[in-house]
Write a protein that holds these residues in place. Structure first.
Motif, PDB file in Angstrom:
ATOM      1  N   LYS A  31       0.824  -1.205   0.000  1.00 35.85           N
ATOM      2  CA  LYS A  31       0.000   0.000   0.000  1.00 35.85           C
ATOM      3  C   LYS A  31       0.862   1.261   0.000  1.00 35.85           C
ATOM      4  O   LYS A  31       0.479   2.282  -0.593  1.00 35.85           O
ATOM      5  N   ASP A  32       2.024   1.202   0.650  1.00 36.75           N
ATOM      6  CA  ASP A  32       2.934   2.357   0.633  1.00 36.75           C
ATOM      7  C   ASP A  32       3.440   2.627  -0.781  1.00 36.75           C
ATOM      8  O   ASP A  32       3.526   3.782  -1.224  1.00 36.75           O
ATOM      9  N   ILE A  33       3.776   1.584  -1.495  1.00 34.97           N
ATOM     10  CA  ILE A  33       4.295   1.743  -2.859  1.00 34.97           C
ATOM     11  C   ILE A  33       3.222   2.331  -3.770  1.00 34.97           C
ATOM     12  O   ILE A  33       3.498   3.215  -4.596  1.00 34.97           O
TER      13      ILE A  33
ATOM     14  N   PHE B   1       5.248  11.059  -4.063  1.00 35.76           N
ATOM     15  CA  PHE B   1       6.196  11.320  -2.989  1.00 35.76           C
ATOM     16  C   PHE B   1       7.048  10.072  -2.797  1.00 35.76           C
ATOM     17  O   PHE B   1       6.752   9.003  -3.341  1.00 35.76           O
ATOM     18  N   LYS B   2       8.111  10.199  -2.013  1.00 39.30           N
ATOM     19  CA  LYS B   2       9.041   9.105  -1.805  1.00 39.30           C
ATOM     20  C   LYS B   2       9.316   8.950  -0.320  1.00 39.30           C
ATOM     21  O   LYS B   2       9.727   9.892   0.356  1.00 39.30           O
ATOM     22  N   LEU B   3       9.063   7.742   0.211  1.00 37.95           N
ATOM     23  CA  LEU B   3       9.352   7.464   1.609  1.00 37.95           C
ATOM     24  C   LEU B   3      10.810   7.068   1.759  1.00 37.95           C
ATOM     25  O   LEU B   3      11.298   6.206   1.019  1.00 37.95           O
ATOM     26  N   PRO B   4      11.552   7.670   2.693  1.00 36.72           N
ATOM     27  CA  PRO B   4      12.953   7.294   2.879  1.00 36.72           C
ATOM     28  C   PRO B   4      13.071   5.915   3.539  1.00 36.72           C
ATOM     29  O   PRO B   4      12.163   5.453   4.221  1.00 36.72           O
TER      30      PRO B   4
ATOM     31  N   ASP C 128       1.005   8.242   3.149  1.00 37.46           N
ATOM     32  CA  ASP C 128       1.110   6.858   3.608  1.00 37.46           C
ATOM     33  C   ASP C 128       0.383   6.608   4.924  1.00 37.46           C
ATOM     34  O   ASP C 128       0.413   5.495   5.448  1.00 37.46           O
ATOM     35  N   VAL C 129      -0.276   7.630   5.481  1.00 42.72           N
ATOM     36  CA  VAL C 129      -1.056   7.458   6.712  1.00 42.72           C
ATOM     37  C   VAL C 129      -2.455   6.993   6.338  1.00 42.72           C
ATOM     38  O   VAL C 129      -3.160   7.656   5.582  1.00 42.72           O
ATOM     39  N   ARG C 130      -2.842   5.841   6.868  1.00 45.22           N
ATOM     40  CA  ARG C 130      -4.147   5.253   6.574  1.00 45.22           C
ATOM     41  C   ARG C 130      -4.902   4.987   7.855  1.00 45.22           C
ATOM     42  O   ARG C 130      -4.296   4.903   8.942  1.00 45.22           O
ATOM     43  N   PRO C 131      -6.225   4.833   7.775  1.00 43.66           N
ATOM     44  CA  PRO C 131      -7.000   4.527   8.986  1.00 43.66           C
ATOM     45  C   PRO C 131      -6.465   3.277   9.681  1.00 43.66           C
ATOM     46  O   PRO C 131      -6.077   2.298   9.033  1.00 43.66           O
ATOM     47  N   ASN C 132      -6.442   3.316  11.009  1.00 41.06           N
ATOM     48  CA  ASN C 132      -5.952   2.169  11.774  1.00 41.06           C
ATOM     49  C   ASN C 132      -6.601   2.141  13.141  1.00 41.06           C
ATOM     50  O   ASN C 132      -7.162   3.143  13.616  1.00 41.06           O
TER      51      ASN C 132
END
Length: 756
Positions: free
Chosen positions: A263-265, A273-276, A716-720
């Motif tokens: 899901k992040d990809i 955007f790009k996650l480090p 990349d923040v999703r419901p949790n």
């Protein structure tokens, strides 16, 4: 030890001293006898022995000079230099009160913990206890302590500041919970593991937090706090704290080698955007007193990416739109003069932020001075402000502000209160555009003006162009109020009409268009209705003349508690600016603003601010905070509404937060929380967060459970959903917590010594 003197007697008892050691033994008793043949002295009634900081108190004491043995019985108390107090039925100690046997020992330790034993053998450096019980809980009557440690044998190490338990049980409400063959309880701040905290998150899976506390010295400590997840690599938090005689410093940080999910990809490709690979943050703050009048405050840090704080719910940062770094030097030049120099850096965390275009004040210098009362009964005030605003790309600005004002209040014979104001202000500006493309005032960042000028025309600066100038602006005002007071049925009332006339030119003299950098965040309400300049900051000037009027009611007493209400409006005597329509004073008569604050009963509290359209009386802005109900059923409400014509981006804000708590017993509390976006679902409405929890908390034990559902979406923040268990044991690897369920049932950690 030889008997040296039994000399002194008085109406109140017998006093004397014994010699033979390094220090004499001082004593007091109501009565005393001495058997010379046996070498035994007997003291009776309110006996007090003092030797090398040890104080023995009892009803009956004997001292055998030949054996150097002291015995005591009857309400025996032994106070030690360490602060511990022993309560015993009978003791037999050497003359220096350091070694011997004690029966039925009850010790109140320096930290208010309790230690009980059937029998104790006392040595100079330790005490060996049989059938010992330890608890830090408060004891009241026959009430059992919430938790205790029962041990067949214990050794209290007075040199190492430890209690070592052998063949021990951990008991909860006197019920055996855990058998421990051997354990150690520190009696001072000590390095060691703190209580682990289990957690489950639908994003990261099951996890456990295992903090380790390191006491480097009396004024320096660290905490290493790794969190191990089943579906993610470990996340390590760390904190460093140091206290100085003139200030304190604290630094924290975190680091994780982030394992991307599918899901992040997808989110990276969708939102560009790009996650480090390595994610984390560092942040530090300190405050140091240079002299009695001057101090330095500084804070600052860096975060790897814009969503890190939200993704990992980093306490204190998860809801911030930017990470702020600052350095502040401030002090009082004299009793009435204040000066400060400040520098700032902002790391943008919103999706639309472009770091190169975010301004950094380097520096801001301010000076404020008040004069003594002059012969006319007034007082002068001077404000000076120097600013250098820097951007890598975009508008850079230099600014100097000088402002002199005068105020004179007086009261006439019928109780009317008048205040006359006068103000002269001069500004110097210089600015240049470092961006390759022309800027316009419509460019915004996060719904707020980025480099906008204080008009609606295009930015007059072409790329690389420099410009500057000065402006001059005078103002004068007369404020009037007439309070009427009365007392009726144990309730006092104050009713006062208020009016003000402010005169000023319709535009400043000189430079008309300047960058609007510090006056963009503005809300027209009752707090600034009567201000000569309603805008925050300096860049935008509140030009034109206007009349302001309103009324206020204040009441306090036993009948209705504390109640206050205000309602007011302004009327522009100059041509209003269309730019001010969103703020409520873009027409001659402004919108109505008001406030209602009420605490009529201990179980009811309300604070409500509002703005109403001047024609339709439609609500433009509402801000309500309140609580209702007793502890058994208390509802807290936080409501915010701003209609779309009153926001800079034209998007309506309509949110409510509800917290329902119920203290069902003295120690048990249930709590539920809801945050809801009340706009239409197609516009992003719906629940933002929901949670329930239960907590038990007394003086020495706390246990909390919570379930929180977050529905935020941001890159990349999703419901949790997070399940959390929090345990608190006083003096056993504890943190001090406040109440709340956002980060745990017990709330966020507060700054207090960590003790394993």
């Amino acid at each position: 030890m030889l008997l040296s003197s039994l000399l002194s007697s008085s109406l109140y008892g017998q006093t004397g001293f014994l010699e033979g050691g390094d220090q004499p033994v001082l004593y007091y008793a109501d009565a005393q006898t001495y058997d010379r043949d046996l070498g035994i002295m007997i003291l009776k009634g309110n006996v007090e022995f003092q030797y090398e900081g040890n104080i023995l108190e009892a009803d009956y004491v004997t001292y055998n000079e030949n054996l150097d043995i002291v015995t005591a019985s009857g309400n025996v108390r032994l106070r030690r230099p360490s602060g511990d107090i022993d309560f015993v039925e009978y003791l037999e100690l050497t003359g220096d009160l350091k070694t011997g046997i004690i029966l039925h020992l009850r010790t109140l330790l320096e930290d208010d913990s309790k230690l009980v034993a059937v029998e104790a053998r006392k040595f100079e450096d330790r005490e060996e206890l049989d059938n010992a019980v330890y608890t830090p809980c408060q004891l009241c009557g026959d009430k059992l302590p919430t938790w205790q440690i029962n041990a067949r044998r214990a050794v209290k190490d007075n040199e190492g500041k430890n209690i070592h338990f052998t063949d021990a049980q951990f008991r909860l409400l006197d019920t055996p919970i855990l058998y421990v063959p051997y354990s150690t309880q520190p009696l001072e701040r000590r390095s060691g593991f703190l209580i682990p905290m289990p957690i489950y998150n639908t994003t990261f899976g099951a996890g456990v937090e295992v903090p380790y506390f390191i006491a480097l010295s009396e004024d320096i400590d660290m905490t290493i706090d790794p969190i191990f997840y089943s579906n993610q690599n470990p996340l390590v938090f760390g904190q460093y704290r140091q206290a100085f005689g003139f200030g304190s410093f604290k630094a924290e940080g975190s680091l994780i080698k982030y394992k991307k999910t599918h899901k992040d990809i997808i989110a990276e490709k969708r939102d560009h955007f790009k996650l480090p690979e390595w994610r984390g943050h560092v942040f530090g703050d300190g405050e140091f007193n240079l002299t009695e009048d001057w101090r330095v405050r500084a804070e600052g840090g860096y975060v790897s990416d814009k969503t890190y704080f939200k993704k990992f719910s980093v306490s204190g940062f998860s809801n911030k739109p930017a990470l702020t770094s600052s350095g502040i030097l401030e002090g009082f030049v004299s009793q009435r003069d204040y000066a400060t120099a400040q520098i700032y850096h902002f790391q943008g965390l919103q999706n639309s932020d472009v770091q190169k275009t975010i301004a950094a004040p380097l520096p801001i210098i301010e000076y404020n001075a008040y004069s003594a009362v002059d012969p006319l009964g007034g007082r002068f005030n001077f404000n000076g402000n120097l600013l250098n605003l820097y951007r890598q790309e975009g508008l850079n600005m230099r600014r100097g502000i000088g402002e002199v004002s005068w105020k004179r209040p007086w009261v006439n014979s019928v109780g009317q209160v008048f205040s006359v104001f006068g103000l002269l202000r001069g500004d110097l500006y210089g600015f240049n555009n470092e961006k390759k493309d022309p800027l316009t005032s419509l460019q915004r960042r996060g719904g707020r003006r980025l480099n906008g000028f204080s008009n609606e025309k295009e930015d007059p600066l072409a790329p690389r162009q420099r410009r500057g100038g000065g402006r001059f602006f005078p103002q004068a005002a007369l404020n009037w109020r007439w309070p009427f007071a009365n007392l009726l049925c144990d309730q006092s009332y104050v009713v006062q009409p208020v009016a003000e006339v402010i005169t000023a030119p319709d535009k400043p003299i000189g430079l008309e268009r300047v960058p609007n950098e510090d006056s963009a965040d503005f809300e027209f309400n009752d707090t600034n209705l009567f201000s000569m300049d309603r805008f925050p900051g300096y860049d935008r000037i509140d030009t034109g003349s206007r009349a302001v009027y309103g009324g206020e009611i204040l009441s306090t007493g036993k009948q209705y508690g504390d109640v206050s209400a205000f309602f007011g409006q302004s009327y522009s005597l100059s041509s209003p600016k269309r730019l001010d329509l969103t703020q409520g004073f873009g027409r001659r008569p402004s919108d109505y603003v008001g406030r209602l604050t009420a605490t009529p009963f201990p179980w009811l509290n309300l604070n409500y601010r509002f703005r109403l359209d001047e024609k339709s009386f439609k609500t433009r802005v509402s801000d309500a905070v309140g609580t209702i109900g007793p502890a058994i059923a208390k509802l807290a409400v936080n409501y915010v509404f701003v209609d779309k014509i009153s926001t800079a981006n034209g998007i309506e804000v309509n949110q409510i937060g509800l917290t329902l708590s119920s203290q069902i017993t003295k120690y048990w509390t249930l709590v539920g929380q809801l945050r809801e976006n009340l706009v239409a679902k197609v516009k992003g409405g719906g629940p933002l967060a929901r949670g329930v929890g239960a907590v038990y908390r007394d003086d020495c034990f706390g246990l909390g459970f919570s379930v929180v559902r977050q529905n935020y979406k941001d890159r990349d923040v999703r419901p949790n959903t997070t399940f959390l268990v929090t345990l608190f044991l006083k003096n056993v690897g504890d943190f001090n917590h406040s109440f709340g369920i956002e980060n745990s049932v017990l709330g966020e950690e507060v700054n207090a010594p960590d003790t394993p």
